[in-house]
Write a protein that holds these residues in place. Structure first.
Motif, short mmCIF file in Angstrom:
data_model
loop_
_atom_site.label_atom_id
_atom_site.label_comp_id
_atom_site.label_asym_id
_atom_site.label_seq_id
_atom_site.Cartn_x
_atom_site.Cartn_y
_atom_site.Cartn_z
N PRO A 27 0.80 -1.24 0.00
CA PRO A 27 0.00 0.00 0.00
C PRO A 27 0.82 1.28 0.00
CG PRO A 27 -0.89 -1.59 1.57
CD PRO A 27 0.41 -2.14 1.10
N GLU A 28 1.98 1.27 0.69
CA GLU A 28 2.76 2.52 0.77
C GLU A 28 3.56 2.81 -0.48
OE1 GLU A 28 5.17 -0.43 3.42
OE2 GLU A 28 3.11 -0.17 2.70
N PHE A 29 3.51 1.92 -1.48
CA PHE A 29 4.24 2.14 -2.73
C PHE A 29 3.29 2.62 -3.82
CE2 PHE A 29 7.83 -1.25 -2.06
CZ PHE A 29 8.29 -0.53 -0.97
N ASP A 30 3.72 3.63 -4.55
CA ASP A 30 3.11 4.01 -5.81
C ASP A 30 4.04 3.46 -6.89
OD1 ASP A 30 2.03 5.16 -8.05
OD2 ASP A 30 2.51 7.23 -7.50
N THR A 31 3.67 2.33 -7.49
CA THR A 31 4.57 1.58 -8.35
C THR A 31 4.34 1.90 -9.82
OG1 THR A 31 4.61 -0.24 -6.75
CG2 THR A 31 5.39 -0.72 -8.97
N ILE A 32 5.42 2.24 -10.51
CA ILE A 32 5.38 2.54 -11.94
C ILE A 32 6.26 1.51 -12.64
CG2 ILE A 32 5.89 4.22 -13.74
CD1 ILE A 32 5.74 6.38 -11.54
N VAL A 33 5.70 0.82 -13.62
CA VAL A 33 6.44 -0.18 -14.39
C VAL A 33 6.80 0.41 -15.75
CG1 VAL A 33 6.41 -2.47 -15.43
CG2 VAL A 33 5.27 -2.07 -13.24
N CYS A 34 8.10 0.48 -16.02
CA CYS A 34 8.60 1.04 -17.28
C CYS A 34 9.38 -0.03 -18.01
CB CYS A 34 9.49 2.25 -17.00
SG CYS A 34 10.31 2.92 -18.48
N VAL A 35 8.98 -0.35 -19.24
CA VAL A 35 9.73 -1.29 -20.06
C VAL A 35 10.34 -0.55 -21.24
CG1 VAL A 35 8.29 -3.23 -19.37
CG2 VAL A 35 7.75 -2.01 -21.47
N THR A 36 11.52 -1.01 -21.66
CA THR A 36 12.19 -0.36 -22.79
C THR A 36 11.93 -1.06 -24.10
OG1 THR A 36 14.23 -1.65 -22.57
CG2 THR A 36 14.05 0.37 -21.24
N GLY A 37 11.54 -2.34 -24.04
CA GLY A 37 11.33 -3.08 -25.28
C GLY A 37 12.62 -3.51 -25.94
N GLN A 38 13.72 -3.64 -25.17
CA GLN A 38 14.99 -4.08 -25.74
C GLN A 38 14.83 -5.44 -26.43
OE1 GLN A 38 18.38 -3.98 -23.05
NE2 GLN A 38 19.59 -5.30 -24.41
N LEU A 60 11.70 0.58 -27.94
CA LEU A 60 12.87 1.04 -28.69
C LEU A 60 13.47 -0.02 -29.62
CD1 LEU A 60 15.54 -0.32 -27.19
CD2 LEU A 60 15.13 1.52 -25.55
N MET A 61 12.90 -1.22 -29.64
CA MET A 61 13.47 -2.29 -30.46
C MET A 61 13.40 -1.93 -31.93
SD MET A 61 14.89 -5.25 -30.42
CE MET A 61 15.25 -6.61 -31.56
N LEU A 75 19.04 5.71 -22.49
CA LEU A 75 19.52 6.83 -21.69
C LEU A 75 18.69 8.09 -21.95
CD1 LEU A 75 21.81 7.55 -19.67
CD2 LEU A 75 23.18 8.26 -21.64
N LEU A 76 18.45 8.41 -23.22
CA LEU A 76 17.68 9.60 -23.55
C LEU A 76 16.20 9.42 -23.22
CD1 LEU A 76 19.36 10.50 -26.97
CD2 LEU A 76 19.62 11.70 -24.78
N GLY A 77 15.68 8.22 -23.46
CA GLY A 77 14.29 7.97 -23.14
C GLY A 77 14.02 8.06 -21.64
N GLY A 94 20.15 -6.77 -12.72
CA GLY A 94 21.20 -7.52 -13.37
C GLY A 94 22.20 -6.72 -14.17
N ASP A 95 22.36 -7.07 -15.46
CA ASP A 95 23.53 -6.60 -16.21
C ASP A 95 23.23 -6.28 -17.67
OD1 ASP A 95 23.14 -9.14 -17.30
OD2 ASP A 95 24.73 -10.06 -16.12
N THR A 96 21.96 -6.02 -17.99
CA THR A 96 21.62 -5.72 -19.38
C THR A 96 21.96 -4.28 -19.71
OG1 THR A 96 19.39 -4.96 -18.90
CG2 THR A 96 19.69 -7.34 -19.22
N THR A 97 21.93 -3.98 -21.01
CA THR A 97 22.14 -2.59 -21.44
C THR A 97 21.01 -1.71 -20.94
OG1 THR A 97 23.33 -3.38 -23.39
CG2 THR A 97 22.50 -1.12 -23.46
N THR A 98 19.78 -2.23 -20.88
CA THR A 98 18.67 -1.48 -20.29
C THR A 98 18.98 -1.11 -18.85
OG1 THR A 98 16.85 -2.26 -21.69
CG2 THR A 98 16.31 -1.76 -19.40
N ALA A 99 19.42 -2.07 -18.06
CA ALA A 99 19.70 -1.81 -16.65
C ALA A 99 20.82 -0.79 -16.50
CB ALA A 99 20.07 -3.12 -15.94
N TYR A 100 21.87 -0.95 -17.28
CA TYR A 100 23.02 -0.04 -17.22
C TYR A 100 22.61 1.39 -17.57
CZ TYR A 100 26.88 2.39 -19.60
OH TYR A 100 27.77 3.33 -20.07
N ALA A 101 21.89 1.55 -18.68
CA ALA A 101 21.53 2.90 -19.13
C ALA A 101 20.49 3.53 -18.22
CB ALA A 101 21.02 2.85 -20.57
N ALA A 102 19.52 2.75 -17.74
CA ALA A 102 18.50 3.29 -16.83
C ALA A 102 19.12 3.70 -15.50
CB ALA A 102 17.40 2.26 -16.60
N ALA A 103 20.05 2.90 -14.98
CA ALA A 103 20.73 3.26 -13.73
C ALA A 103 21.56 4.51 -13.91
CB ALA A 103 21.61 2.10 -13.27
#
Length: 385
Positions: A27-38, A60-61, A75-77, A94-103
């Motif tokens: 309940p205390e979380f407002d959760t937003i799910v963002c996918v990049t489509g890699q 972005l695929m 990164l830009l998105g 983990g270790d994907t390009t999505t994870a790296y660029a989003a972080a």
């Protein structure tokens, strides 16, 4: 607290799906799910299986994209997404390009990063490429590190991460695996579309009465000579063990498709099939006799089901299973692969030694530990982006 969960590939989606549901149920979380489509098609399959509707889809695929394209697009998105939604914390996996660029994007904007599956290391930045680089960079910018095992915690401590920022949770893939297995054990499992397609259209042997080796392979470092050696090993094994079936869902990458189809198609006991949806893959994994792979997550999933795993890599960032005895490294080496599989097929004691080895990756409760840690974290509201 506004929590944004970002992922873009099939493996990330599988491992983040339990976290998505747990956060949305908090309940205390407002959760937003963002996918990049890699990974587009494979990602969508997982979203459907786990009943996840993304709030944001970068989509972005594109055909022919490389690491430069994916990195810059994410990164830009993410810059615009983060500025618009102003999350208090960003969770990557983990270790994907999505994870790296989003972080990296979150770091640039001063948003705390929670790294799920933190601390995995080969300590060779070229292997696996680019995953080892990606996870090391994420480790530098993350605020919270959710390490799956004690040894991954030690890796982080050795890099100077404060102990109070590291949480040993187990691996979320076990949570996901148990969730899918529970669903597959229901009486209507065979009516699931992915299972039905597998059994009626792709495989033409009795899974219950035939021993089979489940094969996966897609790593960049095996492109070229590596896959030539792997295919030669599979061909030799298929000839030497005609009563054993070899099932290979072939990755869509042309660097994998070309050598596999050129070198090992046409053998009666080699089954080259299309990439599987996660449900169908788990169905096969549960029934396989041996797993031969260069993948990462399977090194965690297979031990949970008592399956010996031979890994076609020279090093692994998951040494716990090697130490436990359920995983062995054979490299992309024809002789080692043939010897390893042959031993397990012919020597029951060697097989049982691996099959009964302890699984070091957790009890299926990793997500509850992650949610609890985030709930208790003192994170300032992010309202000044």
């Amino acid at each position: 607290m506004k929590v944004m969960i970002v992922f873009g590939t099939r493996p990330e989606a599988i491992k983040m799906a339990p976290l998505v549901h747990a956060c949305k149920a908090t309940p205390e979380f407002d959760t937003i799910v963002c996918v990049t489509g890699q990974h587009r098609q494979m990602l969508d399959q997982v979203l459907e299986i786990f009943d996840i509707q993304p709030d944001i889809d970068l989509d972005l695929m594109k055909a022919g994209q490389d690491l430069f394209d994916v990195t810059s697009s994410v990164l830009l998105g993410m810059r615009d997404i983060l500025k618009t939604h102003k999350p208090d914390i960003v969770c990557v996996h983990g270790d994907t390009t999505t994870a790296y660029a989003a972080a990296t994007a979150a770091f640039y904007l001063g948003i705390p990063v929670a790294h799920i599956e933190a601390g995995l290391r080969t300590h060779d930045v070229q292997s696996p490429f680019p995953e080892e680089f990606n996870r090391q960079v994420i480790g530098k910018v993350a605020t919270f590190h959710f390490a799956p095992t004690a040894s991954t915690r030690e890796n982080l401590l050795g890099e100077g991460v404060p102990a109070e920022r590291i949480f040993v949770t187990g691996n979320t893939v076990i949570d996901a695996l148990f969730w899918v297995i529970a669903r597959l054990e229901t009486k209507d499992a065979l009516q699931r579309p992915s299972i039905n397609r597998l059994l009626t259209e792709q495989l033409h042997f009795d899974l219950s009465s035939n021993r089979f080796v489940l094969i996966t392979g897609h790593r960049r470092e095996n492109f070229g000579q590596g896959f030539l050696s792997i295919c030669e090993a599979i061909k030799q094994l298929a000839i030497a063990f005609p009563s054993v079936q070899f099932v290979y869902p072939v990755h869509l990458n042309p660097n994998v498709q070309a050598p596999v189809k050129d070198l090992i198609s046409g053998h009666q006991n080699i089954h080259l099939i299309e990439p599987l949806e996660y449900e169908a893959f788990v169905y096969l994994l549960k029934r396989a006799y041996i797993v031969l792979t260069d993948s990462g997550g399977i090194q965690e999933e297979a031990p949970s089901l008592g399956k010996p795993v031979l890994v076609m890599r020279e090093v692994t960032e998951r040494p716990e299973a090697v130490t436990a005895g359920t995983v062995k490294l054979v490299g992309a080496n024809t002789e080692n692969i043939v010897k390893g599989i042959s031993t397990l097929l012919c020597d029951e004691s060697a097989y049982q030694a691996m099959a009964l080895a302890h699984n070091p990756y957790g009890d299926g409760k990793a997500v509850s530990r992650i949610v609890d840690a985030i709930s208790r974290a003192q994170i300032p509201k992010n309202s000044d982006l």
